[in-house]
Every structure is written in structure tokens, then in C-alpha cells.
Design a protein around this motif. Structure first.
Motif, PDB file in Angstrom:
ATOM      1  N   ASP A 370      46.683  53.582  39.469  1.00 52.27           N
ATOM      2  CA  ASP A 370      47.893  53.787  40.252  1.00 52.27           C
ATOM      3  C   ASP A 370      47.575  54.231  41.678  1.00 52.27           C
ATOM      4  O   ASP A 370      46.579  54.942  41.927  1.00 52.27           O
ATOM      5  CB  ASP A 370      48.779  54.837  39.583  1.00 52.27           C
ATOM      6  CG  ASP A 370      49.375  54.347  38.276  1.00 52.27           C
ATOM      7  OD1 ASP A 370      50.289  53.523  38.327  1.00 52.27           O
ATOM      8  OD2 ASP A 370      48.903  54.772  37.208  1.00 52.27           O
ATOM      9  N   VAL A 371      48.454  53.826  42.599  1.00 48.96           N
ATOM     10  CA  VAL A 371      48.375  54.304  43.981  1.00 48.96           C
ATOM     11  C   VAL A 371      49.596  55.183  44.223  1.00 48.96           C
ATOM     12  O   VAL A 371      50.631  55.047  43.556  1.00 48.96           O
ATOM     13  CB  VAL A 371      48.329  53.137  45.000  1.00 48.96           C
ATOM     14  CG1 VAL A 371      47.135  52.240  44.723  1.00 48.96           C
ATOM     15  CG2 VAL A 371      49.613  52.315  44.962  1.00 48.96           C
ATOM     16  N   PRO A 372      49.537  56.120  45.161  1.00 48.47           N
ATOM     17  CA  PRO A 372      50.636  57.074  45.341  1.00 48.47           C
ATOM     18  C   PRO A 372      51.904  56.447  45.891  1.00 48.47           C
ATOM     19  O   PRO A 372      51.858  55.453  46.626  1.00 48.47           O
ATOM     20  CB  PRO A 372      50.048  58.092  46.328  1.00 48.47           C
ATOM     21  CG  PRO A 372      48.949  57.374  47.022  1.00 48.47           C
ATOM     22  CD  PRO A 372      48.383  56.412  46.034  1.00 48.47           C
ATOM     23  N   HIS A 373      53.035  57.052  45.555  1.00 45.10           N
ATOM     24  CA  HIS A 373      54.338  56.640  46.072  1.00 45.10           C
ATOM     25  C   HIS A 373      54.632  57.467  47.326  1.00 45.10           C
ATOM     26  O   HIS A 373      55.490  58.353  47.332  1.00 45.10           O
ATOM     27  CB  HIS A 373      55.424  56.844  45.017  1.00 45.10           C
ATOM     28  CG  HIS A 373      55.282  55.965  43.819  1.00 45.10           C
ATOM     29  ND1 HIS A 373      56.233  55.877  42.828  1.00 45.10           N
ATOM     30  CD2 HIS A 373      54.291  55.103  43.447  1.00 45.10           C
ATOM     31  CE1 HIS A 373      55.837  55.020  41.897  1.00 45.10           C
ATOM     32  NE2 HIS A 373      54.657  54.544  42.255  1.00 45.10           N
ATOM     33  N   ASP A 374      53.911  57.152  48.384  1.00 39.54           N
ATOM     34  CA  ASP A 374      54.040  57.910  49.626  1.00 39.54           C
ATOM     35  C   ASP A 374      54.610  57.085  50.774  1.00 39.54           C
ATOM     36  O   ASP A 374      54.675  57.551  51.910  1.00 39.54           O
ATOM     37  CB  ASP A 374      52.688  58.492  50.033  1.00 39.54           C
ATOM     38  CG  ASP A 374      51.605  57.423  50.211  1.00 39.54           C
ATOM     39  OD1 ASP A 374      51.937  56.208  50.155  1.00 39.54           O
ATOM     40  OD2 ASP A 374      50.422  57.784  50.396  1.00 39.54           O
ATOM     41  N   GLY A 375      55.023  55.841  50.471  1.00 38.24           N
ATOM     42  CA  GLY A 375      55.556  54.969  51.505  1.00 38.24           C
ATOM     43  C   GLY A 375      54.495  54.332  52.372  1.00 38.24           C
ATOM     44  O   GLY A 375      54.827  53.586  53.293  1.00 38.24           O
ATOM     45  N   VAL A 376      53.235  54.613  52.098  1.00 45.41           N
ATOM     46  CA  VAL A 376      52.129  54.095  52.908  1.00 45.41           C
ATOM     47  C   VAL A 376      51.176  53.262  52.055  1.00 45.41           C
ATOM     48  O   VAL A 376      50.849  52.125  52.390  1.00 45.41           O
ATOM     49  CB  VAL A 376      51.363  55.251  53.588  1.00 45.41           C
ATOM     50  CG1 VAL A 376      50.170  54.704  54.372  1.00 45.41           C
ATOM     51  CG2 VAL A 376      52.280  56.055  54.501  1.00 45.41           C
ATOM     52  N   ALA A 377      50.730  53.832  50.938  1.00 50.37           N
ATOM     53  CA  ALA A 377      49.767  53.145  50.075  1.00 50.37           C
ATOM     54  C   ALA A 377      50.413  51.905  49.466  1.00 50.37           C
ATOM     55  O   ALA A 377      51.557  51.940  49.004  1.00 50.37           O
ATOM     56  CB  ALA A 377      49.282  54.083  48.976  1.00 50.37           C
ATOM     57  N   THR A 378      49.668  50.806  49.470  1.00 46.93           N
ATOM     58  CA  THR A 378      50.176  49.557  48.918  1.00 46.93           C
ATOM     59  C   THR A 378      49.491  49.249  47.593  1.00 46.93           C
ATOM     60  O   THR A 378      48.333  49.598  47.368  1.00 46.93           O
ATOM     61  CB  THR A 378      49.959  48.375  49.879  1.00 46.93           C
ATOM     62  OG1 THR A 378      48.549  48.216  50.113  1.00 46.93           O
ATOM     63  CG2 THR A 378      50.667  48.612  51.194  1.00 46.93           C
ATOM     64  N   GLY A 379      50.216  48.596  46.728  1.00 49.68           N
ATOM     65  CA  GLY A 379      49.671  48.169  45.456  1.00 49.68           C
ATOM     66  C   GLY A 379      50.511  47.044  44.893  1.00 49.68           C
ATOM     67  O   GLY A 379      51.602  46.744  45.400  1.00 49.68           O
ATOM     68  N   GLU A 380      50.021  46.405  43.845  1.00 51.42           N
ATOM     69  CA  GLU A 380      50.820  45.378  43.188  1.00 51.42           C
ATOM     70  C   GLU A 380      51.855  46.053  42.302  1.00 51.42           C
ATOM     71  O   GLU A 380      51.551  47.004  41.575  1.00 51.42           O
ATOM     72  CB  GLU A 380      49.974  44.427  42.359  1.00 51.42           C
ATOM     73  CG  GLU A 380      50.822  43.324  41.717  1.00 51.42           C
ATOM     74  CD  GLU A 380      50.031  42.218  41.050  1.00 51.42           C
ATOM     75  OE1 GLU A 380      50.611  41.530  40.183  1.00 51.42           O
ATOM     76  OE2 GLU A 380      48.848  42.045  41.387  1.00 51.42           O
ATOM     77  N   LEU A 381      53.082  45.550  42.360  1.00 54.36           N
ATOM     78  CA  LEU A 381      54.190  46.132  41.613  1.00 54.36           C
ATOM     79  C   LEU A 381      54.198  45.599  40.187  1.00 54.36           C
ATOM     80  O   LEU A 381      54.199  44.380  39.970  1.00 54.36           O
ATOM     81  CB  LEU A 381      55.506  45.801  42.318  1.00 54.36           C
ATOM     82  CG  LEU A 381      56.787  46.335  41.680  1.00 54.36           C
ATOM     83  CD1 LEU A 381      56.815  47.854  41.712  1.00 54.36           C
ATOM     84  CD2 LEU A 381      58.010  45.759  42.390  1.00 54.36           C
ATOM     85  N   LEU A 382      54.242  46.505  39.228  1.00 53.91           N
ATOM     86  CA  LEU A 382      54.361  46.177  37.807  1.00 53.91           C
ATOM     87  C   LEU A 382      55.677  46.740  37.297  1.00 53.91           C
ATOM     88  O   LEU A 382      56.101  47.824  37.712  1.00 53.91           O
ATOM     89  CB  LEU A 382      53.206  46.767  37.009  1.00 53.91           C
ATOM     90  CG  LEU A 382      51.904  45.952  36.893  1.00 53.91           C
ATOM     91  CD1 LEU A 382      51.315  45.648  38.257  1.00 53.91           C
ATOM     92  CD2 LEU A 382      50.877  46.714  36.043  1.00 53.91           C
ATOM     93  N   LEU A 383      56.314  46.025  36.389  1.00 50.36           N
ATOM     94  CA  LEU A 383      57.606  46.445  35.840  1.00 50.36           C
ATOM     95  C   LEU A 383      57.622  46.277  34.329  1.00 50.36           C
ATOM     96  O   LEU A 383      56.951  45.401  33.776  1.00 50.36           O
ATOM     97  CB  LEU A 383      58.744  45.609  36.424  1.00 50.36           C
ATOM     98  CG  LEU A 383      59.208  45.886  37.856  1.00 50.36           C
ATOM     99  CD1 LEU A 383      60.221  44.839  38.274  1.00 50.36           C
ATOM    100  CD2 LEU A 383      59.810  47.267  37.972  1.00 50.36           C
ATOM    101  N   ARG A 384      58.436  47.117  33.676  1.00 49.94           N
ATOM    102  CA  ARG A 384      58.754  46.908  32.269  1.00 49.94           C
ATOM    103  C   ARG A 384      60.125  47.514  31.998  1.00 49.94           C
ATOM    104  O   ARG A 384      60.612  48.362  32.757  1.00 49.94           O
ATOM    105  CB  ARG A 384      57.702  47.521  31.351  1.00 49.94           C
ATOM    106  CG  ARG A 384      57.660  49.034  31.339  1.00 49.94           C
ATOM    107  CD  ARG A 384      56.549  49.528  30.412  1.00 49.94           C
ATOM    108  NE  ARG A 384      56.470  50.994  30.397  1.00 49.94           N
ATOM    109  CZ  ARG A 384      55.500  51.683  29.799  1.00 49.94           C
ATOM    110  NH1 ARG A 384      54.511  51.033  29.171  1.00 49.94           N
ATOM    111  NH2 ARG A 384      55.506  53.002  29.823  1.00 49.94           N
ATOM    112  N   GLY A 385      60.765  47.060  30.939  1.00 51.07           N
ATOM    113  CA  GLY A 385      62.084  47.561  30.609  1.00 51.07           C
ATOM    114  C   GLY A 385      62.813  46.601  29.696  1.00 51.07           C
ATOM    115  O   GLY A 385      62.311  45.512  29.368  1.00 51.07           O
ATOM    116  N   PRO A 386      64.030  46.959  29.295  1.00 52.00           N
ATOM    117  CA  PRO A 386      64.740  46.169  28.281  1.00 52.00           C
ATOM    118  C   PRO A 386      65.204  44.805  28.744  1.00 52.00           C
ATOM    119  O   PRO A 386      65.596  43.991  27.909  1.00 52.00           O
ATOM    120  CB  PRO A 386      65.937  47.063  27.919  1.00 52.00           C
ATOM    121  CG  PRO A 386      66.127  47.953  29.102  1.00 52.00           C
ATOM    122  CD  PRO A 386      64.750  48.187  29.651  1.00 52.00           C
TER     123      PRO A 386
END
Length: 542
Positions: A370-386
Motif C-alpha cells: 500500500d501507498v499512503p492516502h496523502d494526496g501525493v503518493a500514486t498507486g494503482e487503484l484496487l476495489l472490492r465490494g458487493p
């Protein structure tokens, strides 16, 4: 607590019982061609569902639709699941070969098609001669059945369908911009919960007080799920018909007192231009939701000036399709500039979903770092849910899913307040001299020039730096900049090494079947062309 199956067919019962007098309105070429109530709508749906069963549709059978946005297509949204079938909305803007592929891959048993679109489905019909074909308008021709005859003669279905909540209710294929279209199946449970999320106050907030205009094509990702939301909430629904002009849309908004609509930014740009030129009053809209690509600040300013509250939604076919909604915080609502900045993000995650930003370099090894949710660090977005897919229909594609998470392919940041900003599609990032350039960020910078109406940035090969950015621009009328003027403008906003080597001016940007800019076509067209001006120094990293 009692275990009650979550079936989307219950929305029709609710609309009939609680909102029986609410209207469904249809237009064609700006002319009203249909007006009925939910009470009448439900009766027609039940007879159509019965007719489908009499045609041989059994639980789980796929029923394809190749139709524009009209009242009969809306009826099919409820009738096919009520018959126990799976609604397969076919992208009518695909080519005949691609339509043949998706109809064959889905093994559709019935195809419902507008007469004007029969040539589009001819190859699919030849490949599946056993498939029953129903035409929505006019009399039946050779080898076809007439829709209205089915509605008139069908024995009404009165009870729930013989399916479970985890059975499929709908099927949609991706637009195929990066390869063969992939099927995404939606269960009753997934669409039921997705519909509730659409009606949340911090989502689309669809309610009985709304009149909804369906501009988003109904063949595309369940029309963002809004037909189901409007039915459940009891909102009036307006269908613009085939090929509506921007004048038709504006007339429907004012004539029907539309309060909610959604569209891609390019349509909104045309709507703004029409409203300015004709003096059309759009302030009755409480929400204009944009999706497909980020809106420019100029567009948001123009909509502000017209008194239209604007929002942005983000999603994918694989997530039914809603994932986030950009409703500004109360503090941002009080400041126009802050509000526009919030709307230009992709917004906050809808309740019920989970997300992660992970280091894309570690993903191939299976390491979800994981990369931080600081508005600066970028990463690939992963999702899960119903309502997030965990596989493709009849095609696992394991590389798209990891440890129960969907890999979206989007590179993004998430700020401490939970606002998502898509930096780029992973496939659209530009790697120049070992450094990454965001095509999306560069596009937004190009769009700040007053002489630019639309813009796209793609990577083109470069013998020294591997890749360099190319800007493809549609100029605004009478104010077109030169390539050098545009580069000078960009030099004040982005690092110097981001500056595009070339600027190409075109009359229009190529579009995919769902209205997005077709970057694959741009790369194909301009990728092999000679540079406009050769680089003379190494790009400066600043």
C-alpha cells in the motif's frame, strides 16, 4: 431477521404501488411520442415478461437488446429479469463483427432490436440462426417478431422470477478499446445494492421529486444504473430517443422540468454553447453529473454561470458501474473555486465498497504494497465490494484480479479527506527518459488555454527518450493558438520535461463507442510521424 432475496424486480412492484401516477415520457427527434404512467408501464412490463417466457426464455437465458434510449428499452430493463432472464445490453456502436462476437459469446437466445439497427446485427443473426429476433418498432419482417404483438398477447407475470439473488440479472460487455470486449455479469443482489447507493444523499440522490433525463446510452453499463434508481425512487423518467441533438436535450430539460441528468463532458460543452446561444434556462437542474473523463475548469465555470450544480462520478463497467461521487464538503460548497476543485476530482468512495492504492511495481510479484492516502503518493487503484466483479463472464482473466480485488488499471492518489484523483490510466502513462509523465495531468494543463476546446495527450516513440508526449488539440473558434504559443503557456504550469514535442491540431478527436477519447486511434495515427521539432537538450527534471 428474515432472509429476503434482494431482487431488482421488486422495484417494479414498488413503483406500481406507490408511484402509479408518475410518468414515463418518450421523445424522438425532439417530438413527444410516448407518455404513460408507472401503472401502465408495469402492466406492459408484466405482459412482455410473460411473452418472453412463452418464447422459451428460461431462468438464466440471455436476452440481448440493441436499442436506443426509448420507453420500450426501459420496459426491457424490468421485463427480462422478471422473466428470469439476463438482460444483455449490446453496445450498438460496436461494429457488426464485434456485435457478432458478444452476442455469440453471451449465447443470447432472444435479440430485441430497433429496426434501424437491423443491419448492425445481421452477422450475429446469421451466426445464431436459432436466436429469436424481435423488432421494437413497426411490423415484423421476415424471421422477426413484433414487440407490440408480444406485449399485446403476453400472459402477465404476477410473481417474482424463479431465480436467487446471486443469479445474474444483467450482462454488459466492455467497449473493447484495449482488446476483445469482456463480459461483466451483474447479479440481482449486486444491482439491488448498487441502486441503493445511487439514491444516497451524498451520491446521485435520486428521489420521487426528480425528473430524470436519460442521456447516457442505455446500452452502456446499465446507463450508470440510473434507470433502476429512478424506478425504485419513483422519479419521472424521460427518454430522448435515437440521435437526440443538443437542442432536443435542451428542449426536454426545459419542457419536462428535468432536475437530474448525466452525460460525458463533450455533450455538456455542446449543451452550454447551445444555452448561451439561445438563452435556454437550465437552472431547473439540481444536478448535472459528468462521467467518462474529467471536466475542465472552464466547463465548470460555464455551468456555474448558468446556475447548474455540477458533479462528477467515476466508475467502470466492472463495478456496475458506480464507484465514487464528487459531492463537495460543506466547507467547499461555500467557495466556488473550492467547489470546482472538488468536482474535478473523482470524489469519495460510495459506502459498501473498499479500496486500496498499491505500488504498481510490486503488483506483478503479487505483493500488495500500500501507498499512503496523502494526496501525493500514486498507486494503482484496487476495489472490492458487493457490486464489484471478481471475474469476467466465461473468461476468468486472472491478471485483472488479485486476492479478491479488482485491478482497475487506474493510477491515482487519495487525499486525507478521501477524495480520489485519477492521475492516469496505467496504459496511458508516458515514460520518458526513465521518468513518468501523466497524460491526464498534461491534458488538463492544455485545456486551461482559452484557445483550446478539447485536448488529448498520448505517448509517441522517441529514439532517445523512448517516449515523448504528443498533444492533439481541437481549437476553440477564432482563438486558436500556435503550437509554440501552447508550449509557452504550458511552460508556466508543468515541468519543462513534460512539454510536448509536438502539437497536432485536428477538427475533432476520435471517440470510442461510449464517447471517450480513443487514444489507441491517436497513437496509431500519429505514432509513426516525424517529430515537429527535434529535442536539443535532455528534458530538465524540475
Amino acid at each position: 431477521m428474515t432472509r429476503h432475496p434482494l431482487l431488482i424486480t421488486g422495484f417494479l412492484d414498488r413503483a406500481e404501488q406507490m408511484f402509479g401516477g408518475t410518468e414515463v415520457v418518450g421523445y424522438d427527434g425532439g417530438r413527444e411520442v410516448h407518455r404513460s404512467t408507472y401503472r401502465d408501464h408495469a402492466r406492459r412490463v408484466r405482459r412482455l415478461a410473460g411473452a418472453l417466457v412463452e418464447l422459451g426464455v428460461r431462468p438464466g437465458d440471455r436476452v440481448a437488446t440493441c436499442c436506443w434510449n426509448h420507453h420500450r428499452h426501459l420496459e426491457l430493463y424490468s421485463a427480462v429479469p422478471l422473466a428470469g432472464g439476463v438482460l444483455h445490453t449490446v453496445n450498438l456502436r460496436l461494429g457488426p463483427d464485434e456485435i457478432g462476437h458478444v452476442v455469440g459469446h453471451a449465447e443470447d437466445t432472444v435479440l430485441v432490436v430497433d429496426t434501424s439497427l437491423l443491419p448492425q446485427v445481421e452477422r450475429a443473426r446469421r451466426a445464431r440462426p436459432e436466436m429469436r429476433v424481435v423488432v421494437t418498432d413497426g411490423d415484423a419482417g421476415p424471421g422477426t417478431l413484433a414487440y407490440e404483438d408480444l406485449v399485446a398477447g403476453g400472459e402477465p407475470v404476477t410473481g417474482p422470477p424463479p431465480v436467487a439473488e446471486d443469479d445474474l440479472a444483467a450482462l454488459c460487455y466492455t467497449s473493447g478499446t484495449t482488446g476483445t470486449p469482456k463480459g461483466v455479469g451483474y447479479s440481482h443482489r449486486a444491482l439491488f445494492l448498487h441502486t441503493f447507493a445511487a439514491c444516497l444523499a451524498d451520491g446521485h440522490a435520486i428521489s420521487e421529486r426528480d425528473t430524470v433525463l436519460h442521456v447516457v446510452p442505455m446500452f452502456h453499463a446499465n446507463a450508470w444504473g440510473i434507470p433502476f434508481a429512478a424506478l425504485m425512487a419513483g422519479a419521472t423518467q424521460v427518454l430522448p430517443g435515437p440521435h437526440p441533438s443538443v437542442a432536443d436535450l435542451a428542449a426536454a430539460i426545459t419542457g419536462e422540468r428535468v432536475t437530474y441528468t448525466g452525460m460525458v463532458p463533450t455533450v455538456a460543452v455542446d449543451l452550454v454553447a447551445h444555452a448561451r446561444a439561445t438563452g435556454t434556462d437550465l437552472h431547473g437542474l439540481r444536478a448535472l453529473v459528468l462521467g467518462g473523463s474529467p471536466p475542465s475548469d472552464e466547463l465548470l465555470r460555464a455551468l456555474d454561470a448558468l446556475g447548474v450544480p455540477t458533479f462528477q462520478g467515476w466508475g467502470m463497467t466492472e463495478i456496475s458501474p458506480m464507484g465514487t461521487f464528487s459531492r463537495p464538503t460543506p466547507a467547499a460548497e461555500a467557495d466556488p473555486a473550492a467547489r470546482r476543485a472538488a468536482v474535478r476530482t473523482q470524489g469519495r468512495l460510495l459506502p459498501g465498497l473498499q479500496w486500496r492504492l498499491v505500488d504498481p511495481d510490486a503488483l506483478p510479484t503479487g505483493d500488495l504494497r500500500d501507498v499512503p492516502h496523502d494526496g501525493v503518493a500514486t498507486g494503482e487503484l484496487l476495489l472490492r465490494g458487493p457490486w464489484v466483479a471478481d471475474r469476467y463472464y466465461r473468461d476468468e482473466r486472472p491478471e485483472s484480479f488479485v486476492d479478491g480485488w479488482l485491478r482497475t488499471g487506474d493510477v491515482a492518489t487519495i487525499d486525507p479527506d478521501g477524495y480520489l484523483r485519477i492521475v492516469d490510466r496505467a496504459k496511458d502513462l508516458i515514460k520518458s527518459g526513465g521518468e513518468w509523465i501523466s497524460s491526464a495531468a498534461l491534458e488538463q494543463a492544455v485545456l486551461t488555454h482559452p484557445g483550446v476546446r478539447e485536448a488529448a495527450v498520448v505517448a509517441v516513440p522517441h529514439e532517445r527518450w523512448q517516449e515523448r508526449p504528443l498533444a492533439v488539440v481541437v481549437a476553440a473558434a477564432d482563438t486558436a493558438p500556435t503550437g509554440e504559443e501552447l508550449r509557452a503557456h504550458l511552460a508556466e504550469q508543468v515541468p519543462r520535461w513534460w512539454l510536448p514535442e509536438r502539437v497536432e491540431f485536428v477538427a475533432a478527436l476520435p471517440r470510442t463507442s461510449v464517447g471517450k477519447i480513443d487514444k489507441r486511434a491517436l497513437r496509431s495515427r500519429f505514432g509513426a510521424a516525424a517529430p515537429e521539432r527535434p529535442p536539443v537538450t535532455r528534458p530538465v527534471r524540475s
